[in-house]
Design an enzyme around this catalytic site. Structure first.
Site, PDB file in Angstrom:
ATOM      1  N   CYS A 204      -1.989  -2.803   7.682  1.00 18.08           N
ATOM      2  CA  CYS A 204      -1.913  -3.722   6.541  1.00 18.08           C
ATOM      3  C   CYS A 204      -0.633  -4.559   6.530  1.00 18.08           C
ATOM      4  O   CYS A 204      -0.662  -5.732   6.145  1.00 18.08           O
ATOM      5  CB  CYS A 204      -2.121  -2.957   5.247  1.00 18.08           C
ATOM      6  SG  CYS A 204      -3.819  -2.317   5.124  1.00 18.08           S
TER       7      CYS A 204
ATOM      8  N   ASP B 166       0.787  -1.243   0.000  1.00 14.86           N
ATOM      9  CA  ASP B 166       0.000   0.000   0.000  1.00 14.86           C
ATOM     10  C   ASP B 166       0.822   1.299   0.000  1.00 14.86           C
ATOM     11  O   ASP B 166       0.505   2.241   0.734  1.00 14.86           O
ATOM     12  CB  ASP B 166      -0.952   0.028   1.205  1.00 14.86           C
ATOM     13  CG  ASP B 166      -2.011  -1.070   1.175  1.00 14.86           C
ATOM     14  OD1 ASP B 166      -2.009  -1.876   0.228  1.00 14.86           O
ATOM     15  OD2 ASP B 166      -2.836  -1.129   2.112  1.00 14.86           O
TER      16      ASP B 166
ATOM     17  N   LYS C 278      -7.109  -4.901  -3.032  1.00 12.44           N
ATOM     18  CA  LYS C 278      -7.884  -5.409  -1.894  1.00 12.44           C
ATOM     19  C   LYS C 278      -8.814  -4.316  -1.395  1.00 12.44           C
ATOM     20  O   LYS C 278      -8.591  -3.141  -1.635  1.00 12.44           O
ATOM     21  CB  LYS C 278      -6.953  -5.891  -0.791  1.00 12.44           C
ATOM     22  CG  LYS C 278      -6.014  -4.811  -0.270  1.00 12.44           C
ATOM     23  CD  LYS C 278      -4.926  -5.384   0.617  1.00 12.44           C
ATOM     24  CE  LYS C 278      -4.036  -4.309   1.175  1.00 12.44           C
ATOM     25  NZ  LYS C 278      -4.690  -3.322   2.009  1.00 12.44           N
TER      26      LYS C 278
END
Ligand SMILES: [Zn+2]
Length: 197
Positions: A151, A9, A106
């Site tokens: 994450c 990310d 995601k």
């Protein structure tokens, strides 16, 4: 035995100036770029939400960002709107090398969030990453990216649970760190057998 770099990310909304900025998030771009050539595979993840996603505080009247709510799959932190599909905020940091082998997206189902690169937040709906890694013969993973306590944490714990040999390179990660979440994440990763370096 192959070793993959999993870049979590590194997107504009998680960097300074973004909707859910992680302090120093942009500082890890150069170190990550420099690491990429040292691995057999490079996999990038991208948080990728539809507008009105259920993890956004704006989708819950009377709630504010960082409130907690109960979802059918368990407790969920509510976030500012971030990483909306196709927006500049959802794009990778412009300086991040984009020549990775695979991009896994995601959080694209409205009703469920996904911190982990392996499973959505119900801890059972798979993203498909496990199968990709297995069919490429990858057994070792080094994780870097944003944010350490969300994450990266959930991805590392799931990877260890699935039997991968997992390293988190902490100098190429940055944390949100709310209410002790960084210390708790570090403990959970160590308890799962993740190596923090
Ligand atoms: Zn998100």
């Amino acid at each position: 035995m192959s070793h993959a770099l999993l870049v979590i990310d590194v997107q504009n909304d998680f960097c300074p100036g973004g909707a859910l900025a992680v302090a120093g998030g942009d500082e890890i771009v150069a170190p990550i770029n420099a690491m990429m050539d040292d691995f057999d595979a490079v996999i990038l993840t991208q948080d990728w939400h539809p507008t009105g996603h259920s993890s956004f505080a704006s989708s819950h009247p009377g709630k504010a960002p960082f409130d907690m709510i109960q979802m059918p799959y368990g407790p969920q932190v509510l976030w500012p709107d971030h990483c909306v599909q196709g927006t500049e905020g959802a794009a990778f940091h412009p300086d991040l090398r984009s020549d990775g082998d695979l991009i896994i997206r995601k959080g694209f189902r409205s009703a469920i969030d996904s911190y982990s690169a392996f499973f959505e937040n119900d801890h059972s709906t798979p993203t498909g990453l496990r199968g990709y890694l297995q069919t490429r013969g990858i057994t070792q993973l080094t994780l870097v990216g944003l944010a350490t306590d969300f994450c990266v944490h959930y991805s590392a714990v799931d990877a260890a649970r699935l039997g991968f040999d997992v390293i988190v390179q902490t100098n190429a990660c940055r944390a949100i760190d709310m209410d002790g979440s960084l210390a708790a994440a570090q403990q959970a990763m160590r308890d799962a057998g993740v190596t923090l370096v």
